[in-house]
Design a protein around this motif. Structure first.
Motif, PDB file in Angstrom:
ATOM      1  N   VAL A   1      18.261  13.150  56.504  1.00  0.00           N
ATOM      2  CA  VAL A   1      17.274  12.546  57.404  1.00  0.00           C
ATOM      3  C   VAL A   1      17.468  13.094  58.818  1.00  0.00           C
ATOM      4  CG1 VAL A   1      16.530  10.392  58.472  1.00  0.00           C
ATOM      5  CG2 VAL A   1      17.024  10.454  56.031  1.00  0.00           C
ATOM      6  N   GLY A   2      18.735  13.230  59.218  1.00  0.00           N
ATOM      7  CA  GLY A   2      19.044  13.764  60.538  1.00  0.00           C
ATOM      8  C   GLY A   2      18.466  15.158  60.723  1.00  0.00           C
ATOM      9  N   PHE A   3      18.627  16.008  59.692  1.00  0.00           N
ATOM     10  CA  PHE A   3      18.091  17.366  59.782  1.00  0.00           C
ATOM     11  C   PHE A   3      16.570  17.349  59.846  1.00  0.00           C
ATOM     12  CE2 PHE A   3      22.230  19.098  58.622  1.00  0.00           C
ATOM     13  CZ  PHE A   3      22.241  20.203  59.451  1.00  0.00           C
ATOM     14  N   ALA A   4      15.982  16.469  59.020  1.00  0.00           N
ATOM     15  CA  ALA A   4      14.519  16.389  59.024  1.00  0.00           C
ATOM     16  C   ALA A   4      14.032  15.973  60.408  1.00  0.00           C
ATOM     17  CB  ALA A   4      14.049  15.388  57.970  1.00  0.00           C
ATOM     18  N   ARG A   5      14.700  14.967  60.981  1.00  0.00           N
ATOM     19  CA  ARG A   5      14.278  14.491  62.302  1.00  0.00           C
ATOM     20  C   ARG A   5      14.529  15.544  63.382  1.00  0.00           C
ATOM     21  NH1 ARG A   5      13.685   9.333  64.015  1.00  0.00           N
ATOM     22  NH2 ARG A   5      15.312   9.576  65.574  1.00  0.00           N
ATOM     23  N   THR A   6      15.588  16.331  63.189  1.00  0.00           N
ATOM     24  CA  THR A   6      15.853  17.397  64.154  1.00  0.00           C
ATOM     25  C   THR A   6      14.737  18.438  64.101  1.00  0.00           C
ATOM     26  OG1 THR A   6      18.190  17.054  63.746  1.00  0.00           O
ATOM     27  CG2 THR A   6      17.594  19.047  64.923  1.00  0.00           C
ATOM     28  N   CYS A   7      14.306  18.774  62.861  1.00  0.00           N
ATOM     29  CA  CYS A   7      13.223  19.744  62.716  1.00  0.00           C
ATOM     30  C   CYS A   7      11.945  19.230  63.362  1.00  0.00           C
ATOM     31  CB  CYS A   7      12.965  20.049  61.239  1.00  0.00           C
ATOM     32  SG  CYS A   7      14.349  20.903  60.486  1.00  0.00           S
ATOM     33  N   LEU A   8      11.733  17.916  63.280  1.00  0.00           N
ATOM     34  CA  LEU A   8      10.533  17.334  63.871  1.00  0.00           C
ATOM     35  C   LEU A   8      10.700  17.107  65.375  1.00  0.00           C
ATOM     36  CD1 LEU A   8       9.682  14.679  61.141  1.00  0.00           C
ATOM     37  CD2 LEU A   8       8.525  16.847  61.560  1.00  0.00           C
ATOM     38  N   GLY A   9      11.898  17.389  65.869  1.00  0.00           N
ATOM     39  CA  GLY A   9      12.140  17.210  67.296  1.00  0.00           C
ATOM     40  C   GLY A   9      12.315  15.764  67.707  1.00  0.00           C
ATOM     41  N   ARG A  10      12.618  14.871  66.741  1.00  0.00           N
ATOM     42  CA  ARG A  10      12.744  13.459  67.075  1.00  0.00           C
ATOM     43  C   ARG A  10      14.194  13.012  67.218  1.00  0.00           C
ATOM     44  NH1 ARG A  10       9.214  10.930  63.185  1.00  0.00           N
ATOM     45  NH2 ARG A  10       7.070  11.559  63.573  1.00  0.00           N
ATOM     46  N   ALA A  11      15.120  13.865  66.774  1.00  0.00           N
ATOM     47  CA  ALA A  11      16.519  13.437  66.770  1.00  0.00           C
ATOM     48  C   ALA A  11      17.172  13.693  68.127  1.00  0.00           C
ATOM     49  CB  ALA A  11      17.277  14.194  65.689  1.00  0.00           C
ATOM     50  N   ARG A  12      18.211  12.904  68.411  1.00  0.00           N
ATOM     51  CA  ARG A  12      19.016  13.163  69.611  1.00  0.00           C
ATOM     52  C   ARG A  12      20.259  13.907  69.169  1.00  0.00           C
ATOM     53  NH1 ARG A  12      16.492  10.889  73.348  1.00  0.00           N
ATOM     54  NH2 ARG A  12      14.886   9.519  72.565  1.00  0.00           N
ATOM     55  N   VAL A  13      20.251  15.195  69.444  1.00  0.00           N
ATOM     56  CA  VAL A  13      21.331  16.060  68.985  1.00  0.00           C
ATOM     57  C   VAL A  13      22.109  16.542  70.202  1.00  0.00           C
ATOM     58  CG1 VAL A  13      21.854  18.210  67.782  1.00  0.00           C
ATOM     59  CG2 VAL A  13      19.957  16.788  67.016  1.00  0.00           C
ATOM     60  N   ASN A  14      23.420  16.576  70.083  1.00  0.00           N
ATOM     61  CA  ASN A  14      24.243  17.056  71.179  1.00  0.00           C
ATOM     62  C   ASN A  14      24.317  18.578  71.104  1.00  0.00           C
ATOM     63  OD1 ASN A  14      26.067  17.452  73.167  1.00  0.00           O
ATOM     64  ND2 ASN A  14      27.654  16.138  72.325  1.00  0.00           N
TER      65      ASN A  14
ATOM     66  N   ILE B   1      22.035   5.622  69.930  1.00  0.00           N
ATOM     67  CA  ILE B   1      22.124   7.014  69.498  1.00  0.00           C
ATOM     68  C   ILE B   1      22.753   7.044  68.110  1.00  0.00           C
ATOM     69  CG2 ILE B   1      23.202   9.248  69.969  1.00  0.00           C
ATOM     70  CD1 ILE B   1      23.164   8.467  72.942  1.00  0.00           C
ATOM     71  N   ASN B   2      22.085   7.725  67.178  1.00  0.00           N
ATOM     72  CA  ASN B   2      22.588   7.799  65.812  1.00  0.00           C
ATOM     73  C   ASN B   2      23.747   8.798  65.760  1.00  0.00           C
ATOM     74  OD1 ASN B   2      22.981   8.561  63.139  1.00  0.00           O
ATOM     75  ND2 ASN B   2      20.883   8.044  62.588  1.00  0.00           N
ATOM     76  N   PRO B   3      24.971   8.337  65.409  1.00  0.00           N
ATOM     77  CA  PRO B   3      26.128   9.240  65.447  1.00  0.00           C
ATOM     78  C   PRO B   3      25.997  10.422  64.487  1.00  0.00           C
ATOM     79  CG  PRO B   3      26.820   6.976  65.013  1.00  0.00           C
ATOM     80  CD  PRO B   3      25.331   6.978  64.994  1.00  0.00           C
ATOM     81  N   VAL B   4      25.326  10.215  63.345  1.00  0.00           N
ATOM     82  CA  VAL B   4      25.176  11.332  62.408  1.00  0.00           C
ATOM     83  C   VAL B   4      24.333  12.430  63.049  1.00  0.00           C
ATOM     84  CG1 VAL B   4      24.237  12.039  60.189  1.00  0.00           C
ATOM     85  CG2 VAL B   4      25.502   9.912  60.373  1.00  0.00           C
ATOM     86  N   GLU B   5      23.232  12.025  63.681  1.00  0.00           N
ATOM     87  CA  GLU B   5      22.379  13.020  64.330  1.00  0.00           C
ATOM     88  C   GLU B   5      23.084  13.651  65.523  1.00  0.00           C
ATOM     89  OE1 GLU B   5      18.763  11.106  65.442  1.00  0.00           O
ATOM     90  OE2 GLU B   5      18.166  10.764  63.363  1.00  0.00           O
ATOM     91  N   TYR B   6      23.761  12.820  66.280  1.00  0.00           N
ATOM     92  CA  TYR B   6      24.325  13.306  67.537  1.00  0.00           C
ATOM     93  C   TYR B   6      25.552  14.185  67.312  1.00  0.00           C
ATOM     94  CZ  TYR B   6      25.381  13.085  72.533  1.00  0.00           C
ATOM     95  OH  TYR B   6      25.602  13.393  73.846  1.00  0.00           O
ATOM     96  N   LEU B   7      26.390  13.791  66.346  1.00  0.00           N
ATOM     97  CA  LEU B   7      27.655  14.493  66.158  1.00  0.00           C
ATOM     98  C   LEU B   7      27.653  15.428  64.957  1.00  0.00           C
ATOM     99  CD1 LEU B   7      30.015  11.434  66.748  1.00  0.00           C
ATOM    100  CD2 LEU B   7      29.463  13.227  68.388  1.00  0.00           C
ATOM    101  N   ALA B   8      27.111  14.951  63.813  1.00  0.00           N
ATOM    102  CA  ALA B   8      27.238  15.729  62.581  1.00  0.00           C
ATOM    103  C   ALA B   8      26.219  16.867  62.523  1.00  0.00           C
ATOM    104  CB  ALA B   8      27.107  14.818  61.369  1.00  0.00           C
ATOM    105  N   VAL B   9      24.973  16.597  62.884  1.00  0.00           N
ATOM    106  CA  VAL B   9      23.935  17.621  62.750  1.00  0.00           C
ATOM    107  C   VAL B   9      24.279  18.902  63.531  1.00  0.00           C
ATOM    108  CG1 VAL B   9      21.538  18.162  63.349  1.00  0.00           C
ATOM    109  CG2 VAL B   9      22.064  16.080  62.087  1.00  0.00           C
TER     110      VAL B   9
END
Ligand SMILES: Nc1ncnc2c1ncn2[C@@H]1O[C@H](COP(=O)(O)OP(=O)(O)O)[C@@H](O)[C@H]1O
Ligand SMILES: [Mg+2]
Lengths: 364, 252
Positions: free
Chosen positions: A131-144, A241-249
């Motif tokens: 889900v994190g990757f999908a949201r990153t592709c859509l530009g919705r995730a908060r990624v560090n 902030i979702n830790p999976v999106e922020y740290l793992a992605v």
């Protein structure tokens, strides 16, 4: 009563007329002496001190441990100081609640639940990563993204020397072993095919994946694990902030990009390593290279490349997953690092076997 | 339903760890702009309760709503939205150890505010000055004392001007002067921003001074003992254990 020489601590029991047990303690009690053992039955105990010398925490501890589960324990005949020390421990225990002993069966059941629980957690984490990757592709995730660039450096560029060394040695070893066999049939020229094909299809990706498990999975597991310990992960969540999106992605993305590049590098270095051995006596450089180029098909190259992408993802994910479920202690972080490497390598070898079957099936 | 929805609403809430209840029978209704103090012996479940009502952990039973969102039924996205409107100070401060204090406070601002870096920097500087850390902005969490870390944690919790703040033992380990200043800060935040504040504290004078309501958690029964304005606990007719806690702590 003055005593200069210490007497050994002692305890004896006596059954009284009403069925209760009388326990008499005597002597000098110190934590440096081994303590007496007693056997008694029943729910009613009366304690008395006869000729008791000096005592430190050993006597109240002995009384507390032996009689804490006795329903009626009469301490009134003990010296007030001793009585107070025992009662203090008993009162403090009351409010902490009972700690029921567990049976073997129960332990086994708990283990069963725990292991299914950990599978459930692993799949949950994979789901969250997806889900994190999908949201990153859509530009919705908060990624560090600063973590991303940092990991391109530490998990990628910084790994070049070790990947070079191990790749080189792998090629060298394969050429050496191959030559021993091929000399017997007088087909030494095929050592080039052997080394180049094995490096491209198999060893380049596998070696790099294993190195990534040793270097990167463990590092991710301890980073995320210690963030767990200091509640930094919770702090991220508390900020929305979702830790999976922020740290793992960002970490997984960086490693999934870098491992294939490292694997290509390892492949070429390995072929070079094979050349050193082959050209030391049996072949000329020209022969080796011509044969190698003939042997490597684009298909084999693609096989190695696809594998290395998967291995990079597995290594990074294993580290992030084990880190995020680490126990909150120094020991927990260490365990997370160890189990990340074990999980990563195991999954990579399993994946490699699956790839072998699939590529074979489709004649790749 | 009253006209104004309460900021925090707990109904028969049960909280615990790994299937073992720690505290049950929690019923709280707190309206906006109030300060609620949670007190009780250490280990009774104050932090556990805070994490649940703050939306970080799931309750074991019962219902808990924060800022009008029922956390027991909320989706992950709804929950994140609520969390963004609340600030949390953890008992162990939980500063990001690889970032300076300034970067700690800037992190949520950078993520959620559409501002250029220099404006974010100014906001962060102000928040850190509020808690008296203007001189230590460029230090790492490992280079400051526990009390300073607590204050930096408050500055980070204040970063996005939250509607509700959770402070887990903000004044533990602070000297009386700093702790007095912290009380003032908490009152000021409440008065000027209308922030609802829920805090865990052991300091009775400070609770009497700043809190509008007080929850006493009873560790012997594992239930919420009492929920009342803190002054009520001073009268001998109050819930006996809470009264004892208040009078004892007041003397010492
Ligand atoms: N992560 C955890 N896992 C299991 N039990 C926990 C955990 N954290 C706290 N506990 C237990 O929950 C109870 C309440 O802890 P806590 O909420 O931290 O108390 P308080 O904040 O009131 O001092 C304690 O008995 C503690 O042992
Ligand atoms: Mg606590």
């Amino acid at each position: 009563m003055s005593q200069n020489s210490a007497r050994a601590p002692s305890a004896r029991t006596e059954v009284l007329g009403d069925g209760s047990t009388l326990v008499v303690v005597a002597g000098d009690w110190t934590i440096h002496d081994s303590l007496p053992t007693i056997a008694f039955k029943g729910d009613k105990v009366k304690l008395r001190a006869d000729d008791l010398g000096s005592f430190d925490s050993s006597l109240p501890a002995w009384i507390y441990v032996h009689f804490k589960n006795v329903r009626q324990c009469d301490l009134s005949a003990l010296p007030p100081r001793l009585q107070a020390l025992v009662e203090m421990a008993e009162k403090a225990t009351l409010s902490a609640g009972p700690n029921a002993p567990t049976s073997v069966l129960e332990n086994f059941g708990t283990w069963g639940i725990d292991s299914t629980h950990s599978w459930a957690r692993a799949f949950d984490h994979i789901g969250q990563t997806a889900v994190g990757f999908a949201r990153t592709c859509l530009g919705r995730a908060r990624v560090n993204w600063s973590d991303f660039t940092l990991q391109l450096q530490t998990a990628g560029v910084d790994a070049l020397p070790i990947v070079a060394l191990l790749g080189f040695l792998t090629g060298l070893i394969m050429a050496y072993v191959g030559l021993i066999q091929l000399r017997q049939v007088g087909a030494t020229v095929y050592v080039a095919n052997l080394v180049s094909l094995a490096m491209t299809r198999e060893m380049g990706a596998l070696m790099t994946g294993v190195i990534a498990c040793g270097r990167t999975s463990t590092s991710f597991a301890s980073q995320l694990g210690s963030m767990n310990v200091s509640q930094e992960t919770d702090a991220l969540r508390s900020l929305g902030i979702n830790p999976v999106e922020y740290l793992a992605v960002p970490r997984i993305l960086a490693v999934t990009l870098m491992v294939p590049l490292l694997a290509i590098f390892a492949t070429f270095v390995g072929i070079f390593g094979g050349m050193i051995v082959a050209c030391a006596g049996d072949l000329s450089i020209e022969q080796y290279l011509t044969q190698a180029i003939l042997a490597i098909k684009f298909k084999s190259f693609l096989v190695g490349f696809i594998k290395s992408i998967a291995f990079g993802f597995i290594a990074a994910w294993a580290g992030c997953y084990r880190g995020s479920v680490a126990q909150r202690s120094a020991l927990g972080v260490g365990d997370a690092a160890t189990s990340a490497a074990v999980l990563g390598i195991t999954l990579i070898v399993i994946a490699d076997a699956l790839f072998a079957v699939i590529f074979n099936l489709y004649d790749f | 339903m009253t006209a104004v929805a309460p900021v925090l609403l707990c109904e028969d809430l049960v909280v615990g760890h790994a299937g073992h209840p720690v505290m049950s029978g929690v019923n709280i209704r707190l309206s906006a702009g109030k300060i609620l103090a949670i007190v009780g012996p250490s280990g009774c479940g104050k932090s556990t309760l805070m994490r649940v009502i703050g939306g970080l952990d799931e309750p074991m039973a019962g219902r808990s709503a924060l800022l009008g969102t029922d956390l027991t039924t909320a989706t992950a996205l709804e929950r994140e939205k609520v969390l963004r409107r609340s600030g949390f100070l953890f008992q162990g401060s939980a500063l990001f150890s690889s970032l300076t204090l300034r970067e700690n406070v800037e992190l949520p601002m950078r993520e959620f505010l559409p501002l250029p870096p220099h404006e974010v920097a100014q906001l962060a500087e102000y928040k850190l000055a509020l808690v008296g850390l203007a001189d230590a902005m460029d230090k790492l969490p490992s280079e400051i004392s526990g009390g300073m870390a607590k204050r930096a944690g408050i500055a980070r919790a204040l970063a996005l001007d939250p509607s509700v703040m959770f402070l887990d033992e903000p004044s533990a380990g602070l000297d009386p002067v700093t702790s007095g200043k912290l009380d003032e800060l908490v009152l000021k935040i409440k008065e000027s921003f209308g922030t609802t504040i829920i805090l865990v504290s052991h300091e009775v004078p400070s609770i009497l001074r700043i809190a509008d309501f007080c929850v006493y958690l009873d560790s012997d029964t594992g239930t919420m003992g009492a929920y009342a304005p803190p002054k009520d606990f001073l009268s001998p007719t109050a819930y006996a254990k809470a009264h004892a806690f208040f009078t004892l702590a007041r003397i010492s």
